[in-house]
Write a protein that holds these residues in place. Structure first.
Motif, PDB file in Angstrom:
ATOM      1  N   ASP A   1       0.847  -1.194   0.000  1.00 22.28           N
ATOM      2  CA  ASP A   1       0.000   0.000   0.000  1.00 22.28           C
ATOM      3  C   ASP A   1       0.882   1.242   0.000  1.00 22.28           C
ATOM      4  O   ASP A   1       1.987   1.249   0.558  1.00 22.28           O
ATOM      5  N   ILE A   2       0.389   2.295  -0.631  1.00 23.55           N
ATOM      6  CA  ILE A   2       1.079   3.586  -0.635  1.00 23.55           C
ATOM      7  C   ILE A   2       0.133   4.599   0.000  1.00 23.55           C
ATOM      8  O   ILE A   2      -0.911   4.940  -0.573  1.00 23.55           O
ATOM      9  N   ALA A   3       0.474   5.059   1.189  1.00 24.88           N
ATOM     10  CA  ALA A   3      -0.397   5.992   1.901  1.00 24.88           C
ATOM     11  C   ALA A   3      -0.415   7.353   1.232  1.00 24.88           C
ATOM     12  O   ALA A   3      -1.458   8.012   1.171  1.00 24.88           O
TER      13      ALA A   3
ATOM     14  N   THR B   1      -3.544   7.568  -3.241  1.00 29.33           N
ATOM     15  CA  THR B   1      -3.302   6.481  -2.293  1.00 29.33           C
ATOM     16  C   THR B   1      -3.555   5.167  -3.011  1.00 29.33           C
ATOM     17  O   THR B   1      -4.547   5.023  -3.739  1.00 29.33           O
ATOM     18  N   LEU B   2      -2.651   4.215  -2.819  1.00 26.52           N
ATOM     19  CA  LEU B   2      -2.827   2.862  -3.354  1.00 26.52           C
ATOM     20  C   LEU B   2      -3.182   1.943  -2.196  1.00 26.52           C
ATOM     21  O   LEU B   2      -2.427   1.837  -1.223  1.00 26.52           O
ATOM     22  N   HIS B   3      -4.340   1.288  -2.285  1.00 28.62           N
ATOM     23  CA  HIS B   3      -4.796   0.416  -1.199  1.00 28.62           C
ATOM     24  C   HIS B   3      -5.319  -0.887  -1.778  1.00 28.62           C
ATOM     25  O   HIS B   3      -6.195  -0.890  -2.648  1.00 28.62           O
ATOM     26  N   GLY B   4      -4.724  -1.993  -1.322  1.00 28.12           N
ATOM     27  CA  GLY B   4      -5.151  -3.292  -1.822  1.00 28.12           C
ATOM     28  C   GLY B   4      -4.933  -3.459  -3.308  1.00 28.12           C
ATOM     29  O   GLY B   4      -5.710  -4.156  -3.975  1.00 28.12           O
ATOM     30  N   GLY B   5      -3.900  -2.820  -3.840  1.00 27.54           N
ATOM     31  CA  GLY B   5      -3.599  -2.920  -5.265  1.00 27.54           C
ATOM     32  C   GLY B   5      -4.423  -2.018  -6.151  1.00 27.54           C
ATOM     33  O   GLY B   5      -4.274  -2.048  -7.379  1.00 27.54           O
ATOM     34  N   ARG B   6      -5.275  -1.167  -5.565  1.00 27.19           N
ATOM     35  CA  ARG B   6      -6.127  -0.278  -6.354  1.00 27.19           C
ATOM     36  C   ARG B   6      -5.844   1.182  -6.001  1.00 27.19           C
ATOM     37  O   ARG B   6      -5.780   1.532  -4.822  1.00 27.19           O
TER      38      ARG B   6
ATOM     39  N   SER C   1       0.506   5.598  10.832  1.00 24.52           N
ATOM     40  CA  SER C   1       1.345   4.655  11.581  1.00 24.52           C
ATOM     41  C   SER C   1       1.717   3.423  10.764  1.00 24.52           C
ATOM     42  O   SER C   1       2.637   2.680  11.144  1.00 24.52           O
ATOM     43  N   HIS C   2       1.031   3.177   9.644  1.00 24.92           N
ATOM     44  CA  HIS C   2       1.345   2.025   8.802  1.00 24.92           C
ATOM     45  C   HIS C   2       2.545   2.290   7.888  1.00 24.92           C
ATOM     46  O   HIS C   2       3.093   1.352   7.305  1.00 24.92           O
TER      47      HIS C   2
END
Length: 337
Positions: A92-94, A112-117, A165-166
């Motif tokens: 993921d990219i926050a 933002t990239l989340h779960g590959g999307r 925090s991730h």
């Protein structure tokens, strides 16, 4: 350390990786809170570049990027604050910061990239970067959003879509020549704060920063003025000394870190030592930042973004100071007064 090339599939990209060096082999260190440890800056990394962010990101953290947009930059570059560093699956990219130069109107895309999307992208026009010119970009992470300044001017803010925090990894890719990447904490002094801390660049092997180093204070020190010193402790250190001197070369203010007894102290003009209650941070190959804020009747001290109290100096003596002098077993990266 570069990723091994043996056995890779055709077309696989090779990345430049970095891990912060925080202690010498076999060295026994006193316990130090994570908040007091600063990751050393990285100079001239090879792009693509991926590095661990020591301690991850949190509110109050800053990342400073110095570089040059090549004259032949045809496309874009990107700075990704990632949740991990795996190549497959993609992390993921926050916060994805993506300046683009391939159009007649250069602009920045954030996402933002989340779960590959990819999520909904945000676009900012009027990019204040030009091909062939140097830049300093400051990423300032707050509680709910990241703010970005370019060459000292606010450019954008982006609200977090994933928990800050991730984030534990920084990735830099594309058409960019990186001169330095710095990891800092915000100025803890409310009195000396601004929307953005002053982004004073890191300098590597600058003749102006050879130790012993002397910088003039032609107007003395006045309330609100901040002295900044950023440096790396050398191997087998003996001391680090910062003194403020008047025209007669008297030093009403001296800050000294002693490596023999692991103490940090104010030293009076008569040689009296006043110990400062703080973890001792000045170990070999450790990076540190000293901030001194001038206020009415004295100086406030912060080390690596953590406030450590003040020392009393009358205002007349502060106004009569004319020199900042630094000596000891350190390599200076930034001195500003």
């Amino acid at each position: 350390v570069s990723q091994p090339s043996g056995g890779r599939a055709p077309g696989t990209r090779i990345y430049s990786w970095s891990c912060p060096t925080l202690m010498s082999p076999g060295e026994k260190l006193d316990p130090i809170p994570d908040s007091f440890i600063l990751q050393p800056p990285v100079f001239h990394p090879v792009v693509p570049y991926v590095t661990t962010i020591f301690g991850g990101l949190h509110a109050g953290k800053m990342v400073m990027l110095q570089g040059v947009v090549p004259l032949d930059a045809h496309s874009r570059f990107q700075v990704d604050f990632q949740c991990g560093c795996s190549l497959c699956p993609r992390p993921d990219i926050a916060f994805h910061f993506n300046p683009r130069f391939h159009t007649t109107k250069p602009h920045v895309i954030c996402n933002t990239l989340h779960g590959g999307r990819w999520q909904r992208e945000a676009r900012w026009p009027h990019l204040a970067l030009q091909k062939g010119s140097s830049f300093l970009i400051l990423f300032l992470f707050g509680n709910e959003e990241v703010k970005v300044s370019v060459n000292g001017q606010h450019f954008l803010h982006f609200r977090y879509r994933l928990p800050l925090s991730h984030v534990d990894t920084l990735g830099i890719f594309g058409d960019i020549l990186v001169e330095a990447v710095g990891f800092l904490n915000i100025n803890p002094f409310v009195e000396g704060s601004r929307e953005y801390p002053a982004g004073h660049p890191f300098l590597l092997m600058s003749p102006r920063l050879e130790v012993p180093c002397s910088q003039a204070l032609p107007q003395g020190l006045w309330p609100g003025q901040v002295i900044i010193v950023r440096a790396l402790v050398l191997q087998e250190p003996k001391h680090f000394t910062l003194s403020l001197r008047d025209q007669a070369s008297r030093a009403p203010v001296t800050l000294r870190a002693s490596f023999t007894d692991r103490t940090l102290a104010w030293i009076s003009p008569w040689g009296q030592k006043k110990l400062i209650s703080a973890p001792f941070l000045f170990y070999p190959q450790r990076f540190f930042e000293v901030l001194l804020l001038c206020q009415e009747g004295g100086l406030k001290l912060a080390l690596n973004g953590q406030g450590l109290g003040a020392t009393s100096v009358n205002q007349q003596a502060l106004e009569q100071l004319r020199e900042l002098r630094i000596s000891g077993s350190v390599q200076l990266y930034c001195v500003h007064s």
